[in-house]
Enzyme design. Structure first.
Site, PDB file in Angstrom:
ATOM      1  N   CYS A   1       0.833  -1.201   0.000  1.00 47.26           N
ATOM      2  CA  CYS A   1       0.000   0.000   0.000  1.00 47.26           C
ATOM      3  C   CYS A   1       0.872   1.256   0.000  1.00 47.26           C
ATOM      4  O   CYS A   1       1.491   1.562  -1.015  1.00 47.26           O
ATOM      5  CB  CYS A   1      -0.991  -0.033   1.160  1.00 47.26           C
ATOM      6  SG  CYS A   1      -2.370   1.124   0.946  1.00 47.26           S
TER       7      CYS A   1
ATOM      8  N   HIS B   1      -3.674  -4.915   0.571  1.00 48.31           N
ATOM      9  CA  HIS B   1      -3.132  -5.345   1.866  1.00 48.31           C
ATOM     10  C   HIS B   1      -3.185  -6.867   1.985  1.00 48.31           C
ATOM     11  O   HIS B   1      -4.093  -7.419   2.619  1.00 48.31           O
ATOM     12  CB  HIS B   1      -3.929  -4.702   3.006  1.00 48.31           C
ATOM     13  CG  HIS B   1      -3.550  -3.297   3.285  1.00 48.31           C
ATOM     14  ND1 HIS B   1      -2.559  -2.945   4.189  1.00 48.31           N
ATOM     15  CD2 HIS B   1      -4.016  -2.140   2.767  1.00 48.31           C
ATOM     16  CE1 HIS B   1      -2.437  -1.631   4.220  1.00 48.31           C
ATOM     17  NE2 HIS B   1      -3.316  -1.108   3.369  1.00 48.31           N
TER      18      HIS B   1
ATOM     19  N   GLU C   1      -1.582  -8.824   3.811  1.00 49.02           N
ATOM     20  CA  GLU C   1      -1.473  -9.284   5.201  1.00 49.02           C
ATOM     21  C   GLU C   1      -2.835  -9.379   5.879  1.00 49.02           C
ATOM     22  O   GLU C   1      -2.971 -10.042   6.927  1.00 49.02           O
ATOM     23  CB  GLU C   1      -0.523  -8.377   5.999  1.00 49.02           C
ATOM     24  CG  GLU C   1      -1.123  -7.115   6.575  1.00 49.02           C
ATOM     25  CD  GLU C   1      -1.403  -6.019   5.548  1.00 49.02           C
ATOM     26  OE1 GLU C   1      -2.020  -5.005   5.938  1.00 49.02           O
ATOM     27  OE2 GLU C   1      -1.006  -6.164   4.374  1.00 49.02           O
TER      28      GLU C   1
END
Length: 245
Positions: free
Chosen positions: A115, A214, A216
């Site tokens: 990001c 994102h 994660e």
């Protein structure tokens, strides 16, 4: 003895409160980043802002680098005034992450920008950003809602590093951003788009990768697993015995 690769993860400097302590300055990063590294086979090492000239010394102790998401990089770095919606109060972080990226690129270290991290990578390579996507897209699917990630489709570009890691024609990813790549940085190429044309991934030589979403925050470990593999391979080359005489 062999070991898991050490993956440096950049951190925030923010005021936080816990237990009896109120508004203390702390260096932190969401736990999902460290879990993402751990679950992919690496060891996360947190990197709070430091003097930029120390970046090469810090990276010399690591095997890979992750620049995490967060607020906007100051548009002064790419020669523009801030948009009214830009959040640019990250001076220490801007300086430190830019230094880390320059040192990693110079060393050929495997790196991943997530990001904001992808945006800083693009700026460090001489690119610019769209400062507020709702100004340029008809329907904004990128920003999520306050405190909650959204989702949207991305389309990896076949024949790229990312396209090899994520070979499906499109996939749905967690997202929370209001800025994006405008002019592409030198030495980078686009490796994923959103359906509205927004650049969703860039990559450079070796394992140099930035993703606008994102990963994660989801369950797909493929991007981080690839970073860990690249770090392991690079470390193995460095540790190969050298014959003398």
């Amino acid at each position: 003895m062999d070991r898991r690769p050490f993956v440096g993860v950049s951190t925030y400097l923010v005021d936080a409160s816990w237990s009896d302590w109120r508004a203390r300055r702390v260096a932190l990063v969401p736990e999902r980043y460290t879990a993402y590294v751990r679950d992919s086979g690496g060891v996360a090492v947190l990197l709070p802002p430091d003097a930029p000239e120390r970046a090469p010394e810090v990276l010399a102790r690591l095997d890979a680098l992750v620049i995490a998401g967060g607020p906007d990089i100051d548009p002064a770095y790419y020669g523009q005034p801030p948009h009214p919606m830009s959040d640019v109060d990250t001076v220490e972080r801007d300086v430190w992450e830019s230094a880390l990226l320059r040192a990693a690129l110079a060393a050929g270290m495997p790196l991943l920008g997530i990001c904001r991290g992808m945006q800083v990578l693009n700026v460090v390579c001489g690119g610019t950003l769209v400062q507020h996507l709702p100004d340029v897209v008809e329907v904004d699917v990128h920003g999520g809602t306050p405190g909650k990630y959204g989702t949207h489709v991305v389309r990896p570009v076949p024949g790229t590093l990312l396209g090899g890691l994520l070979p499906e024609p499109e996939l749905t990813v967690p997202t929370f951003h209001h800025q994006a790549v405008d002019r592409l940085g030198t030495g980078l190429r686009v490796s994923a788009h959103a359906p509205d044309g927004t650049v969703e991934a860039v990559e450079g030589p070796g394992f140099t990768l930035g993703v606008q979403w994102h990963p994660e925050q989801g369950d797909d470990l493929r991007v981080m697993q690839a970073l860990v593999r690249a770090a392991t391979a690079a470390r193995s080359v460095q540790l190969e015995p050298v014959e003398v005489g």
